[in-house]
Design a protein around this motif. Structure first.
Motif, short mmCIF file in Angstrom:
data_model
loop_
_atom_site.label_atom_id
_atom_site.label_comp_id
_atom_site.label_asym_id
_atom_site.label_seq_id
_atom_site.Cartn_x
_atom_site.Cartn_y
_atom_site.Cartn_z
N ASP A 89 69.19 2.87 -5.95
CA ASP A 89 67.76 1.86 -6.09
C ASP A 89 67.84 1.55 -4.62
N SER A 90 67.21 0.52 -3.65
CA SER A 90 67.31 0.52 -2.81
C SER A 90 67.84 0.50 -1.73
N ARG A 91 69.22 0.72 -2.09
CA ARG A 91 70.52 1.32 -1.01
C ARG A 91 70.84 2.60 -0.47
N VAL A 92 68.90 3.65 -1.25
CA VAL A 92 69.06 4.99 -1.52
C VAL A 92 67.36 5.05 -0.51
N MET A 93 67.26 4.62 0.85
CA MET A 93 65.85 4.45 1.38
C MET A 93 65.96 6.02 1.72
N ASN A 94 66.14 6.92 1.74
CA ASN A 94 65.34 7.62 1.40
C ASN A 94 65.38 8.65 0.28
N ASP A 95 64.69 7.89 -0.89
CA ASP A 95 64.62 8.13 -1.52
C ASP A 95 64.04 6.87 -2.58
N MET A 96 64.61 5.63 -3.29
CA MET A 96 63.35 4.29 -3.75
C MET A 96 63.13 3.45 -2.30
N GLY A 97 63.97 3.17 -1.86
CA GLY A 97 63.86 2.32 -0.50
C GLY A 97 63.57 0.97 -0.80
N TYR A 155 70.41 -4.10 5.98
CA TYR A 155 68.59 -3.66 5.11
C TYR A 155 68.66 -5.03 6.02
N VAL A 156 67.40 -4.66 6.49
CA VAL A 156 66.61 -6.31 6.81
C VAL A 156 65.10 -5.62 6.26
N VAL A 157 64.79 -6.43 5.08
CA VAL A 157 63.09 -6.29 4.05
C VAL A 157 62.15 -6.88 4.77
N PRO A 158 61.53 -6.18 4.54
CA PRO A 158 60.23 -6.20 5.25
C PRO A 158 59.18 -7.29 4.08
N LEU A 159 58.62 -7.56 5.02
CA LEU A 159 57.78 -8.46 4.21
C LEU A 159 57.15 -8.06 3.25
N GLY A 160 56.08 -8.73 2.34
CA GLY A 160 55.76 -7.74 1.48
C GLY A 160 56.43 -6.88 1.04
N HIS A 161 57.33 -6.60 0.90
CA HIS A 161 58.74 -6.12 0.25
C HIS A 161 59.74 -6.21 0.05
N TYR A 162 60.23 -5.91 -1.51
CA TYR A 162 61.39 -6.40 -2.03
C TYR A 162 62.37 -5.56 -2.30
N PHE A 163 63.48 -5.70 -2.13
CA PHE A 163 65.45 -5.23 -2.18
C PHE A 163 65.91 -5.13 -3.47
N MET A 164 65.54 -3.89 -4.42
CA MET A 164 65.94 -4.13 -5.70
C MET A 164 67.61 -3.08 -6.14
N MET A 165 67.79 -4.23 -7.12
CA MET A 165 69.61 -3.13 -7.27
C MET A 165 69.65 -2.56 -8.92
N GLY A 166 70.47 -2.05 -9.23
CA GLY A 166 71.04 -2.01 -10.70
C GLY A 166 72.07 -3.38 -10.90
N ASP A 167 72.41 -2.95 -12.06
CA ASP A 167 73.55 -4.31 -12.53
C ASP A 167 74.59 -3.26 -12.24
N ASN A 168 74.42 -1.82 -12.80
CA ASN A 168 75.99 -1.03 -13.23
C ASN A 168 76.30 -0.21 -11.57
N ARG A 169 76.32 -1.18 -10.22
CA ARG A 169 76.58 -1.10 -8.97
C ARG A 169 76.67 0.54 -8.69
N ASP A 170 77.94 1.09 -9.41
CA ASP A 170 78.05 2.29 -9.38
C ASP A 170 76.85 3.33 -9.90
#
Length: 257
Positions: A206-214, A187-202
């Motif tokens: 979160d942002s790993r699901v591009m067609n949902d949160m992104g 993933y390449v984070v666009p300008l003006g955006h952030y990549f979010m993840m939960g600490d409970n990785r499984d």
């Protein structure tokens, strides 16, 4: 003989009316100052899911600093459309912040995740390991944890301490290193955006699901989670949390990082 010194006495109805008026005035004042406080200073939120375990537990109540990132339309209840997305007293998140944000394309719901990727970063998961800008993020094993999740499932996870670029250390849960989101594209984070993840990785969509949160747009940030106030955590889950008489005091007034 007439007692000329007698003081007239108000009727019972007048006393009751005065008491109700004073009570109503007090309630209006309380609501006004509560709305003022939660809009401009610290928003009050609760944790409804396990995506941020072990940092945040289901039932935790938290204060979120709205001043941390400044104010725009999403700082206010109901996201009033007549206010701009541009920020007043704007500031940007730091990597590792626990951020609350709203997503207009998901019914305007509020979410809480950790800021992992900054604008311009590359992010990828490979076999359960996090890579930021092609560098693996160190993690140190702490222990195995067996518990019952908030929705009644038995869980066995490995708890790690992860060290993000910049030095911030925080704990994560991993059930497996071969889960659905443990191997991802780059993933390449666009300008003006952030990549979010939960600490409970499984256990985090979160942002790993591009067609949902992104990627999460900067304008959508509401504030930075700073402290738990109290908690309705269920002590029967079996985690090592201080719970005298079933009260999760170990979740009260914890600073968050």
């Amino acid at each position: 003989m007439t007692d000329k010194t007698a003081t007239p006495v108000k009727s019972t109805e007048a006393k009751e009316d005065g008491g109700l008026y004073a009570l109503l005035k007090d309630l209006i004042s309380i609501v006004f100052f509560y709305l003022l406080f939660t809009t401009f200073a610290w928003g009050a939120f609760h944790i409804p899911s396990g995506s941020m375990e072990p940092t945040l537990e289901v039932g935790d109540r938290i204060f979120v600093s709205k001043l941390a990132y400044g104010y725009n339309r999403y700082s206010f209840p109901f996201d009033p459309s007549f206010l701009p997305e541009s920020r007043f007293l704007a500031d940007t998140p730091e990597r590792g912040d626990i951020a609350v944000f709203t997503l207009p394309y998901k019914n305007g719901d509020d979410f809480i995740k950790r800021v992992i990727g900054m604008p311009g970063d590359t992010i990828q998961m490979k076999e359960g390991r996090l890579y930021i800008n092609s560098e693996i993020v160190p993690r140190d094993f702490i222990r195995e944890v067996n518990y019952t999740s908030y929705d009644g499932y038995d869980r066995r996870v490995r708890e790690y301490e992860e060290t993000l670029p910049g030095g911030l250390k925080h704990r994560i849960y991993e059930r497996t290193d071969s889960g659905a989101l443990d191997n991802t594209p780059l993933y390449v984070v666009p300008l003006g955006h952030y990549f979010m993840m939960g600490d409970n990785r499984d256990g985090s969509a979160d942002s790993r699901v591009m067609n949902d949160m992104g990627f999460v747009k900067y304008a959508y940030l509401v504030g930075r989670a700073s402290i738990t106030t109290f908690s309705l955590y269920n002590c029967d889950q079996g985690k090592d949390i201080f719970c005298p008489a079933g009260i999760p005091l170990g979740r009260f007034f914890n600073s968050l990082n």
